[in-house]
Scaffold this active site. Structure first.
Site, PDB file in Angstrom:
ATOM      1  N   GLY A 295      -0.148  12.617   4.072  1.00 46.49           N
ATOM      2  CA  GLY A 295       0.115  12.256   5.459  1.00 46.49           C
ATOM      3  C   GLY A 295       1.508  11.733   5.693  1.00 46.49           C
TER       4      GLY A 295
ATOM      5  N   GLY B 269      -4.856  16.802   7.720  1.00 43.71           N
ATOM      6  CA  GLY B 269      -5.482  16.554   9.016  1.00 43.71           C
ATOM      7  C   GLY B 269      -4.548  15.939  10.028  1.00 43.71           C
TER       8      GLY B 269
ATOM      9  N   GLU C 186      -3.861  17.131  -1.486  1.00 43.48           N
ATOM     10  CA  GLU C 186      -5.167  17.271  -0.837  1.00 43.48           C
ATOM     11  C   GLU C 186      -6.171  18.047  -1.683  1.00 43.48           C
ATOM     12  OE1 GLU C 186      -2.552  15.805   2.280  1.00 43.48           O
ATOM     13  OE2 GLU C 186      -2.306  17.268   0.673  1.00 43.48           O
TER      14      GLU C 186
ATOM     15  N   GLU D 103       3.371  14.752   6.450  1.00 44.94           N
ATOM     16  CA  GLU D 103       2.996  15.169   7.803  1.00 44.94           C
ATOM     17  C   GLU D 103       3.745  14.333   8.843  1.00 44.94           C
ATOM     18  OE1 GLU D 103      -1.380  16.820   8.032  1.00 44.94           O
ATOM     19  OE2 GLU D 103      -1.403  14.881   6.990  1.00 44.94           O
TER      20      GLU D 103
ATOM     21  N   LYS E 201       0.826  -1.209   0.000  1.00 43.42           N
ATOM     22  CA  LYS E 201       0.000   0.000   0.000  1.00 43.42           C
ATOM     23  C   LYS E 201       0.863   1.264   0.000  1.00 43.42           C
ATOM     24  CE  LYS E 201      -4.366  -1.428   0.436  1.00 43.42           C
ATOM     25  NZ  LYS E 201      -5.497  -0.973  -0.417  1.00 43.42           N
ATOM     26  N   ARG E 202       2.117   1.126  -0.419  1.00 46.66           N
ATOM     27  CA  ARG E 202       3.089   2.232  -0.383  1.00 46.66           C
ATOM     28  C   ARG E 202       3.176   2.828   1.026  1.00 46.66           C
ATOM     29  NH1 ARG E 202       3.381   6.218  -5.393  1.00 46.66           N
ATOM     30  NH2 ARG E 202       1.590   7.191  -4.405  1.00 46.66           N
TER      31      ARG E 202
ATOM     32  N   LEU F 195      -6.734   6.230   1.726  1.00 46.75           N
ATOM     33  CA  LEU F 195      -7.996   6.857   1.322  1.00 46.75           C
ATOM     34  C   LEU F 195      -9.169   5.886   1.309  1.00 46.75           C
ATOM     35  CD1 LEU F 195      -6.751   9.202  -1.549  1.00 46.75           C
ATOM     36  CD2 LEU F 195      -7.491   9.859   0.739  1.00 46.75           C
TER      37      LEU F 195
ATOM     38  N   ARG G  24      -7.701  15.861  -4.181  1.00 41.16           N
ATOM     39  CA  ARG G  24      -8.494  14.781  -3.588  1.00 41.16           C
ATOM     40  C   ARG G  24      -9.770  15.303  -2.920  1.00 41.16           C
ATOM     41  NH1 ARG G  24      -5.017  12.756  -6.205  1.00 41.16           N
ATOM     42  NH2 ARG G  24      -3.351  11.334  -5.500  1.00 41.16           N
TER      43      ARG G  24
END
Length: 270
Positions: free
Chosen positions: A120, A151, A143, A123, A36-37, A77, A146
């Site tokens: 993320g 967040g 973001e 982040e 899932k990378r 996601l 998308r």
């Protein structure tokens, strides 16, 4: 030398989405969702939080990296679409809590960045104390494309790392920075060849582990908080931290070692 480390019991024994290794006082934690990378699912986020809340007491530095071809491609996601507004707030706050445990945990944390450092994942990278990027690394904040917003603390940490204007550009346009550009704008502290990131991180980690523990703690805990204060308050907190750290027995011994020529001087590096 790195050796596999997986406690037979206790809370750390259940961390199946992290590959843990030890090199003496350095713990290497590798995100382990390469298919899932290394995107951050709720389960992986919870395991990261658990790790940094329950670090073994003899760990002095943590190195964080990603299994496979990418560091972290961001939020998973597939878990987003069914959340309502209240659930979304709680989810974001869970990211805040996990990354707060990294940034303001008991020890310095270094990240090895390669491949995707996106959304993320950026982040997460922004929550550590030092970032070592390989040349394959690339940085993105998709973001805007998308239909979502950062967040996981990015509006605070990434904006301070690379600047609000650059972050705005990345989010509005989908602009991607390569490793060289990322180094130039401050997304990474070190840039190394592909495959050399972990060795560089371990070298730095052991150097940091050789510092006085209280000094490391003051650096990682006080500096970001002082930066949030007005100058007068910041200088007062600096004076308090300086007096606390220099009063530690380990600090006094290190100063004596320097004065008595048992410690190396600062020299220009090539």
């Amino acid at each position: 030398m790195l050796q596999d480390f997986q406690p037979a019991s206790g809370v750390l024994a259940s961390l199946d989405l992290l590959r843990l290794q030890r090199d003496d006082v350095v713990l290497h934690a590798r995100l382990n969702r390469p298919h899932k990378r290394n995107s951050v699912s709720d389960a992986l986020l919870a395991q990261l939080h658990t790790l940094f809340v329950h670090l073994p007491g003899d760990v002095r530095v943590v190195v964080l990296s990603g299994e496979g071809e990418h560091f972290c491609a961001g939020l998973d996601l597939s878990e987003v679409t069914e959340r309502d507004v209240v659930q979304g707030i709680h989810h974001s706050r869970a990211w805040h809590a996990a990354f707060e445990a990294i940034q303001f945990g008991p020890v310095p944390v270094l990240a090895v960045l390669h491949g995707a450092v996106v959304g993320g994942g950026l982040e997460l990278a922004a929550s550590v104390h030092l970032r070592i990027a390989e040349r394959s690394a690339f940085y993105g904040l998709p973001e805007g494309q998308r239909g979502i917003f950062v967040g996981g603390g990015g509006s605070v940490r990434i904006s301070r790392l690379i600047g609000v204007a650059r972050m705005t550009d990345m989010m509005l346009t989908g602009r991607v920075f390569d490793a060289a550009d990322g180094q130039a704008i401050g997304a990474s502290n070190y840039l190394v060849d592909d495959g050399a990131g972990l060795a560089k991180a371990l070298e730095l980690a052991h150097r940091i582990a050789g510092n006085a523990p209280l000094s490391n703690y003051a650096i990682t805990q006080a500096l970001p908080r002082i930066a949030d204060l007005a100058p007068g308050e910041g200088l007062f907190v600096e004076a308090l931290m300086s007096s606390i750290v220099q009063g530690d027995d380990a600090a006094k011994q290190r100063v004596r070692d320097f004065l008595e020529k048992r410690a190396a001087k600062v020299e220009k590096t090539r």
